[in-house]
Design a protein around this motif. Structure first.
Motif, short mmCIF file in Angstrom:
data_model
loop_
_atom_site.label_atom_id
_atom_site.label_comp_id
_atom_site.label_asym_id
_atom_site.label_seq_id
_atom_site.Cartn_x
_atom_site.Cartn_y
_atom_site.Cartn_z
N UNK A 192 0.89 -1.42 -0.20
CA UNK A 192 0.18 0.56 -0.41
C UNK A 192 0.58 1.27 -0.03
N UNK A 193 2.29 1.34 1.25
CA UNK A 193 3.10 2.52 0.50
C UNK A 193 3.60 2.58 -0.53
N UNK A 194 4.20 1.07 -0.70
CA UNK A 194 4.67 1.06 -2.18
C UNK A 194 4.09 2.59 -3.18
N UNK A 195 2.87 1.59 -3.84
CA UNK A 195 1.75 2.27 -4.74
C UNK A 195 1.99 3.59 -3.91
N UNK A 196 1.30 4.01 -2.96
CA UNK A 196 0.93 5.79 -2.78
C UNK A 196 2.33 6.44 -2.75
N UNK A 197 3.61 5.81 -2.50
CA UNK A 197 4.69 7.06 -2.85
C UNK A 197 4.90 6.86 -3.94
N UNK A 198 4.84 5.70 -4.88
CA UNK A 198 5.27 5.79 -6.55
C UNK A 198 4.08 6.36 -7.04
N UNK A 243 9.87 0.75 -4.77
CA UNK A 243 10.23 1.35 -5.40
C UNK A 243 10.84 1.05 -6.15
N UNK A 244 12.28 -0.03 -6.09
CA UNK A 244 13.42 0.30 -6.11
C UNK A 244 12.28 -0.22 -7.85
N UNK A 245 11.66 -0.81 -8.15
CA UNK A 245 11.59 -2.16 -9.33
C UNK A 245 10.32 -1.30 -10.18
N UNK A 246 9.38 0.07 -9.37
CA UNK A 246 8.61 0.14 -9.98
C UNK A 246 8.24 1.75 -9.89
N UNK A 249 12.23 4.51 -12.33
CA UNK A 249 11.69 4.88 -13.56
C UNK A 249 11.28 6.60 -13.61
N UNK A 250 10.20 6.35 -12.29
CA UNK A 250 9.93 7.63 -12.60
C UNK A 250 10.55 8.84 -12.65
N UNK A 251 11.09 8.87 -12.34
CA UNK A 251 12.09 9.93 -11.21
C UNK A 251 13.02 10.42 -12.33
#
Length: 525
Positions: A192-198, A243-246, A249-251
């Motif tokens: 949940x946190x990983x999805x929200x932060x991404x 975060x590492x895998x998803x 690349x967004x940054x």
């Protein structure tokens, strides 16, 4: 308080300098300097509350280790990783608990298992650093890093259940339900946190905001899960892996450089500070264990260090070959040669996570009674950490030379081949641009010469089976052209990694080089 802060800063800087000069593991130097600082007259000893250690140090340490790991390679080496992370952690915890109970029966099984769980997971960072410098086969480093990605969650889940059981009576059913809540709740919270932060990272543009967001991520994953009696460790690790895998690349490249540099510095400071603070506590720990004879403390320390080392060595030499024979996907089975298993078994130094965990033991049990022999457990953990760090890490290079372990030719030239592929991609992009425009501009021709020189040097390095990278920089007067070529290089790198032709470490290393190039082109903005 000011004097304590200054002493901590001086200890961290001095420890870094001495460890580099003497070739001794950083942690050992930090603890010794901290112990010397703790003896200085007039210097107060900062009290480390269990909650402070658990909530301040542990989340960022876990997040850093998981974020810079490579889950794909962990899956590729699944059998040895799972064996080390699950079976070995449980076996070490059980063996350490039994040894402690044999020496101090009044500790009780729950407290003994909590102690065993705290010292069970080794810290791979110190060992992998030496392995990489010494040129060990990458498979060893991959298994150690993959093990470190999982074993902390296994050990800390066991630790939390054991601590909660001290002084209480728990049925097997309630313990099983508690374990399911720990694991499932932790993974769910982390996702949940990983999805929200991404999602947030994809909408933030400035670098400092990305740094701040990455800093709070481990805490917003760990703390709510911990308060809800789920595994904060698994929540933090899951969020970091996501975060590492998803999210990476967004940054933008500039923000990636800033964030990853920040995390490397922060991790170094946190580890140093934790060991220095532990060293400052050493005089107080020695005073507390004055009730024990020197012979008793020496016997207990020797027995526990021996057990932790031998259990790991025995597991790597005798259990791993059995696990490799289990039915599994062919690509997930790695039958390691005996020499590699010997090094794997030796690479078991305990580190900051063990210290942070054992220092988080509460002073009082859930029933309100003092935690059984808490000060003794802290002292023994400190001895085990120092003994394994110094005794196992320092001889590691000599052990590799003795066993004649080194990477193969394909592994040695992996980085060079990946860099050459990116250069070839940039040259193809130049050719395509020239064909589209039907002319060669001065900037295009100059850039072609730069990349051809780089390709020629890489070809020569490959022929000589050495490593390196051309330092020739692209002209800065044609920024748009260079940025387009960087995109072509980055796309080629991603294709190599996606096809499994290069490791995650090589992918990250070259990706960071390309990010630095783009950061320089954009003037650091």
């Amino acid at each position: 308080m000011f004097a304590v802060g200054v002493a901590l800063a001086v200890a961290v800087l001095l420890g870094r300098l001495l460890s580099n000069r003497l070739g001794v593991p950083d942690a050992a130097v930090y603890v010794l300097i901290g112990a010397a600082a703790g003896l200085l007259p007039g210097l107060g000893r900062p009290e480390l509350s269990p909650e402070l250690v658990l909530l301040l140090f542990l989340p960022p340490l876990l997040y850093y280790a998981a974020f810079f790991s490579d889950p794909r390679e962990t899956v590729d080496h699944l059998v040895p990783v799972i064996g080390q992370a699950f079976g070995l952690v449980l076996a070490t915890a059980a063996a350490a608990a039994a040894t402690l109970l044999a020496l101090f029966p009044d500790v009780g099984w729950a407290a003994a298992i909590a102690f065993g769980a705290a010292i069970a997971p080794p810290d791979p960072v110190a060992a992998t650093t030496v392995l990489q410098k010494a040129g060990a086969p990458s498979r060893l480093v991959t298994v150690l890093e993959g093990e470190g990605l999982v074993n902390d969650g296994v050990a800390l889940s066991l630790f939390a259940m054991a601590v909660a059981s001290v002084g209480t009576q728990q049925s097997a059913g309630s313990a099983t339900v508690g374990a399911l809540v720990e694991v499932g709740g932790g993974i769910g919270a982390g996702l949940l946190v990983g999805f929200a932060v991404t999602w947030l990272r994809g909408r933030i543009r400035d670098g400092p905001s990305h740094v701040v967001l990455s800093l709070v991520t481990p805490f917003i994953a760990f703390v709510p899960a911990y308060l809800l009696h789920a595994s904060g460790v698994l929540a933090t690790v899951t969020a970091a892996v996501w975060q590492s895998t998803r999210g990476r690349g967004l940054v933008a490249p500039t923000a990636r450089v800033q964030t990853e540099t920040f995390w490397r510095v922060l991790n170094t400071l946190l580890v140093a500070l934790l060991f220095v603070l532990l060293g400052i506590q050493v005089p107080a720990m020695v005073e507390v264990v004055n009730d024990y004879s020197v012979a008793t403390l020496a016997l207990a320390s020797l027995a526990l260090v021996t057990v932790t080392v031998l259990v790991r060595m025995g597991w790597a030499l005798f259990i791993q070959p059995v696990l490799a024979r289990l039915p599994s996907r062919e690509e997930a089975v790695v039958s390691m040669p005996r020499a590699e298993r010997l090094v794997l078994g030796w690479c078991g130094p305990r580190g900051p996570v063990s210290l942070a965990v054992i220092m988080s033991i509460p002073v009082l049990t859930p029933s309100g009674a003092p935690f059984p022999r808490r000060d003794l457990l802290l002292f023994l953990t400190m001895v085990i950490v120092l003994a394994t760090l110094v005794g196992q890490v320092m001889p590691l290079s000599a052990l590799l030379r003795r066993l004649r372990l080194s990477p193969g030719e394909r592994e040695r030239t992996e980085g060079l081949r990946a860099r050459r592929a990116t250069v070839d991609a940039a040259l193809r992009e130049l050719d395509g641009m020239t064909a589209e425009e039907r002319r060669d501009t001065a900037g295009t021709e100059a850039m072609r010469q730069v990349f051809e020189l780089r390709r020629d040097r890489l070809r020569g390095l490959l022929d000589n089976e050495s490593d390196g990278r051309a330092d020739t920089e692209a002209p800065e007067d044609d920024q748009a052209l260079r940025l387009r070529l960087l995109r072509a290089e980055r796309d080629a790198l991603h294709r190599l990694y996606g096809r499994g032709e290069i490791s995650g470490r090589t992918n990250l290393e070259i990706s960071q080089e390309l990010d630095l190039d783009e950061t320089r082109l954009r003037g650091g903005h």
